[in-house]
Design a protein around this motif. Structure first.
Motif, short mmCIF file in Angstrom:
data_model
loop_
_atom_site.label_atom_id
_atom_site.label_comp_id
_atom_site.label_asym_id
_atom_site.label_seq_id
_atom_site.Cartn_x
_atom_site.Cartn_y
_atom_site.Cartn_z
N LEU A 101 31.18 62.93 52.96
CA LEU A 101 31.06 63.89 51.97
C LEU A 101 30.66 63.39 50.64
O LEU A 101 29.67 63.73 49.71
N GLY A 104 27.10 61.53 50.70
CA GLY A 104 26.47 62.52 50.54
C GLY A 104 26.24 63.29 49.11
O GLY A 104 24.96 63.42 48.73
N LEU A 105 27.28 63.35 48.65
CA LEU A 105 27.32 63.66 47.18
C LEU A 105 26.64 63.05 46.21
O LEU A 105 25.65 63.48 45.56
N TYR A 164 24.99 65.93 54.63
CA TYR A 164 25.46 66.14 53.36
C TYR A 164 24.34 66.03 52.16
O TYR A 164 24.37 66.37 51.33
N LEU A 167 21.74 68.67 51.80
CA LEU A 167 22.31 69.90 51.09
C LEU A 167 22.65 69.54 49.80
O LEU A 167 22.45 70.46 48.82
N ALA A 168 23.16 68.34 49.38
CA ALA A 168 23.62 67.96 47.97
C ALA A 168 22.34 67.94 47.06
O ALA A 168 22.21 68.31 45.93
N SER A 206 29.77 73.50 47.73
CA SER A 206 29.05 73.59 48.81
C SER A 206 29.17 72.62 50.02
O SER A 206 29.38 72.97 51.19
N LEU A 207 29.35 71.44 49.46
CA LEU A 207 29.48 70.32 50.35
C LEU A 207 31.02 70.59 51.12
O LEU A 207 31.15 70.19 52.35
N SER A 208 31.91 70.91 50.37
CA SER A 208 33.16 71.23 50.92
C SER A 208 33.41 72.31 52.13
O SER A 208 33.95 72.08 53.00
N ALA A 211 31.98 70.67 54.96
CA ALA A 211 32.71 69.54 55.64
C ALA A 211 33.77 70.06 56.45
O ALA A 211 34.30 69.67 57.63
#
Length: 287
Positions: A101, A104-105, A164, A167-168, A206-208, A211
């Motif tokens: 996460l 990816g962020l 991730y 999406l990020a 969104s990533l959380s 996850a």
């Protein structure tokens, strides 16, 4: 005046049984995850025996009052090993998901605001990794780094990062064009401060949600690598390793492999249910 119910009321009435079943399923999944969390954090409160203690006289005992899940080939209590194995199996999955996460962020957010050449390069690498199943990518990484629980966590992290990143990047580009970000720029807020205050929190949210689904996949991948002998080694209690140790005696001592297999299945399914429910609520698809 019509006495028929309004369309929105009628829709809620028609879907109430489905909504009720979803709530029950969600709560059941949460209960399972709570039990697994207690096992992982406080195994000494749940386990009935020392998971490493051997007793050849009690080898391959069937489940019973003395040993709830029976014993393995060395006479070790399977129930206690399943309890203590939760810490290793779930821990590797959580660690890999958390690292994926964060990476990816950082990579996805920077790619979303980077020059086109940098962005295109990062996305091509991401696309290549996404073209292969996560487990296959993790297997290749472990083959390069070598076996061991640390390398398994690194491998699962690398395999999960591309999702991730993608999406990020998408969320960063979308949020960077919103009105409040534009307003911050007009008011003279420094770009880095506006980015950190108005873009990163939205991307992280969104990533959380993603996850919570990824945790189950990471646990499954880590257990699969351990099953192949690439993770923790004997006599460490770990679900995938226990599955591997019991596969050759399924006909005579099924409990050695079945109970850790059930633990993996329940944990992964429960994490996936919770994750999908949270994502559906975040997207406004469920009440």
């Amino acid at each position: 005046m019509s006495l028929s119910p309004r369309p929105d009321v009628a829709r809620r009435v028609r879907t109430s049984p489905q909504a009720a079943s979803r709530h029950v399923l969600m709560w059941a999944a949460l209960v399972v995850l709570a039990v697994v969390a207690v096992m992982a954090l406080f195994p000494q409160l749940v386990a009935t025996h020392d998971p490493l203690r051997t007793d050849v006289r009690a080898a391959l005992e069937a489940p019973g009052p003395a040993h709830l899940f029976g014993t393995d080939q060395s006479g070790r209590d399977v129930f206690s090993r399943v309890v203590y194995g939760a810490g290793r199996s779930v821990g590797i999955g959580l660690l890999a998901t958390g690292l994926a996460l964060v990476l990816g962020l950082v990579i996805g957010a920077l790619s979303g605001i980077a020059p086109r050449v940098v962005d295109a390069t990062a996305m091509r690498v991401t696309d290549v990794l996404l073209a292969f199943p996560e487990f296959l990518v993790a297997l290749v990484v472990v083959a390069i780094l070598g076996p061991g629980p640390t390398n398994v966590a690194i491998a699962v992290t690398i395999a999960a990062v591309p999702v991730y990143v993608r999406l990020a990047r998408v969320q960063t580009r979308s949020l960077a064009l919103t009105e409040h970000v534009e307003a911050a720029r007009i008011l003279g807020v420094p770009p880095i401060r506006a980015f950190a205050r108005h873009v990163i929190p939205g991307v992280l949210g969104s990533l959380s949600v993603l996850a919570t689904i990824g945790i189950g996949s990471s646990i499954l991948a880590a257990a699969g690598l351990s099953f192949l002998g690439l993770g923790p080694t004997e006599p460490a209690p770990e679900w995938g390793l226990m599955l591997s140790g019991g596969r050759n005696v399924l006909g005579t001592a099924w409990w050695i492999a079945v109970f850790p297999g059930v633990a993996i299945t329940l944990t992964v399914v429960s994490a996936t249910i919770v994750g999908r429910t949270l994502r559906a609520r975040a997207e406004g698809r469920v009440s």
